[in-house]
Enzyme design. Structure first.
Site, PDB file in Angstrom:
ATOM      1  N   ASN A   9       0.867  -1.182   0.000  1.00  0.00           N
ATOM      2  CA  ASN A   9       0.000   0.000   0.000  1.00  0.00           C
ATOM      3  C   ASN A   9       0.905   1.233   0.000  1.00  0.00           C
ATOM      4  OD1 ASN A   9      -1.815   2.041   0.505  1.00  0.00           O
ATOM      5  ND2 ASN A   9      -2.202   1.440   2.642  1.00  0.00           N
ATOM      6  N   LYS A  11       0.045   4.276  -0.252  1.00  0.00           N
ATOM      7  CA  LYS A  11      -0.605   5.468   0.334  1.00  0.00           C
ATOM      8  C   LYS A  11      -0.377   6.678  -0.589  1.00  0.00           C
ATOM      9  CE  LYS A  11       0.262   3.458   4.808  1.00  0.00           C
ATOM     10  NZ  LYS A  11       0.201   3.630   6.239  1.00  0.00           N
ATOM     11  N   HIS A  93      -9.390   0.998   5.074  1.00  0.00           N
ATOM     12  CA  HIS A  93      -8.113   1.225   5.761  1.00  0.00           C
ATOM     13  C   HIS A  93      -8.357   2.193   6.919  1.00  0.00           C
ATOM     14  CE1 HIS A  93      -3.992   2.456   6.546  1.00  0.00           C
ATOM     15  NE2 HIS A  93      -3.595   1.416   5.862  1.00  0.00           N
ATOM     16  N   GLU A  95      -6.775   4.625   7.929  1.00  0.00           N
ATOM     17  CA  GLU A  95      -6.566   6.045   7.590  1.00  0.00           C
ATOM     18  C   GLU A  95      -7.779   6.621   6.867  1.00  0.00           C
ATOM     19  OE1 GLU A  95      -2.759   5.541   5.638  1.00  0.00           O
ATOM     20  OE2 GLU A  95      -1.857   5.022   7.563  1.00  0.00           O
ATOM     21  N   GLU A 163      -5.162  -5.089  10.737  1.00  0.00           N
ATOM     22  CA  GLU A 163      -4.153  -4.052  10.933  1.00  0.00           C
ATOM     23  C   GLU A 163      -4.431  -3.292  12.227  1.00  0.00           C
ATOM     24  OE1 GLU A 163      -2.261  -2.870   6.965  1.00  0.00           O
ATOM     25  OE2 GLU A 163      -4.026  -1.625   7.211  1.00  0.00           O
ATOM     26  N   GLY A 169       2.663   2.134  10.729  1.00  0.00           N
ATOM     27  CA  GLY A 169       3.636   3.216  10.564  1.00  0.00           C
ATOM     28  C   GLY A 169       4.360   3.606  11.843  1.00  0.00           C
ATOM     29  N   SER A 209       3.626  -2.234  10.330  1.00  0.00           N
ATOM     30  CA  SER A 209       5.071  -2.245  10.541  1.00  0.00           C
ATOM     31  C   SER A 209       5.742  -3.572  10.181  1.00  0.00           C
ATOM     32  CB  SER A 209       5.403  -1.846  11.991  1.00  0.00           C
ATOM     33  OG  SER A 209       4.995  -0.508  12.237  1.00  0.00           O
TER      34      SER A 209
HETATM   35  C1  PEP Z   1      -0.594   0.067   5.935  1.00  0.00           C
HETATM   36  O1  PEP Z   1      -0.577   1.174   5.447  1.00  0.00           O
HETATM   37  O2  PEP Z   1      -1.553  -0.657   5.707  1.00  0.00           O
HETATM   38  C2  PEP Z   1       0.525  -0.349   6.787  1.00  0.00           C
HETATM   39  C3  PEP Z   1       0.454  -1.509   7.355  1.00  0.00           C
HETATM   40  O3  PEP Z   1       1.573   0.528   6.911  1.00  0.00           O
HETATM   41  P1  PEP Z   1       3.029   0.200   7.555  1.00  0.00           P
HETATM   42  O4  PEP Z   1       3.482  -1.106   6.956  1.00  0.00           O
HETATM   43  O5  PEP Z   1       3.871   1.354   7.129  1.00  0.00           O
HETATM   44  O6  PEP Z   1       2.849   0.093   9.021  1.00  0.00           O
END
Ligand code: PEP
Length: 249
Positions: A9, A11, A93, A95, A163, A169, A209
């Site tokens: 992803n 973003k 997601h 976000e 998640e 992040g 992460s």
């Molecule tokens: C994500 O954006 O779905 C995500 C898991 O980000 P990161 O791997 O940067 O934590």
């Protein structure tokens, strides 16, 4: 029986020059048995489709609107994503849920729109830190599963991404036991709702992460069928190591 999936992803990252990273990734995973999906910003989708051609890497969108077309300035429909070369779309997601006040019913409508356009839907869910600390994680997950996933889900059109919001992040990762508990719970709920055949076929990704140095242990957890990767999917060298770890597991 479930094909492993490594999904990136991007973003709100990626300009024209990022196509070179995609090409590098495609070259180093020409014979991959793992499904590899990149979800760049919508502005790059068509160019990415041209760059990747018939390589092993497939493309997805990061969000879609719930309706096919109309007066929704700035939004993108699932049909448009499919037209630009996407095969999947991420919906729900955290976000999006947070920045755009999206709720389970919105996510469900978007997943239905994805399916109508012939796309698969990666439905994201996960608890906040406060919810985990209050020991509410499984209740939250149960509510998100029930509210976000439409009734006509199949093992082919749905992927679930667990998640934890506090892991996205941040560099913080749940323990393997915590990941396992939630993935087992999701699997059991899917089997109960859709029957053993469909429920056992739906892929469940972990996201939050995931990095080259923790991927192998995360992929050792039962019912982890792959990962949704943010930051570490931006560089081909990093994402490549995560794909290798998944394939080796
Ligand atoms: C994500 O954006 O779905 C995500 C898991 O980000 P990161 O791997 O940067 O934590």
């Amino acid at each position: 029986m479930r094909r492993k999936l490594a999904a990136g992803n991007w973003k709100m990252n990626g300009l024209n020059e990022a196509l070179a990273e995609m090409q590098k990734l495609a070259e180093s995973h020409a014979d991959s048995t793992t499904e590899i999906l990149l979800c760049p910003p919508a502005t790059l989708l068509s160019r990415a489709a041209n760059t990747l051609g018939d390589t092993a890497i497939i493309l997805g969108g990061q969000d879609c609107h719930a309706v096919k077309n109309g007066a929704h300035t700035g939004d993108i429909s699932a049909d448009m994503l499919a037209d630009a070369g996407a095969k999947w779309v991420i919906v729900g997601h955290s976000e999006r849920r947070e920045d755009h006040d999206e709720h389970n019913e919105d996510v469900r409508a978007k997943a239905n729109a994805a399916w109508e356009a012939g796309l698969g839907a990666i439905i994201c869910l996960g608890e906040s830190l406060a919810q985990r600390e209050a020991a509410n994680t499984l209740d939250i997950i149960a509510g998100q599963l029930a509210g976000s996933i439409p009734d006509n889900a199949t093992a082919e059109n749905l992927v679930i991404a667990y998640e934890p919001i506090w892991a996205i992040g941040t560099g913080k990762v749940p323990t393997l036991a915590q990941i396992g508990e939630v993935h087992d719970f999701i699997r059991a709920r899917m089997e109960r709702r859709f029957g053993a055949g469909v429920g056992r076929g739906i892929r469940i990704l972990y996201g939050g992460s995931v990095k080259p140095d923790n991927a192998t242990e995360i992929f050792s957890v039962p019912n982890v069928d792959g990962a949704l990767v943010g930051g570490a999917s931006l560089k081909a060298a990093d994402f490549s190591q995560i794909i290798d770890a998944l394939e080796a597991g």
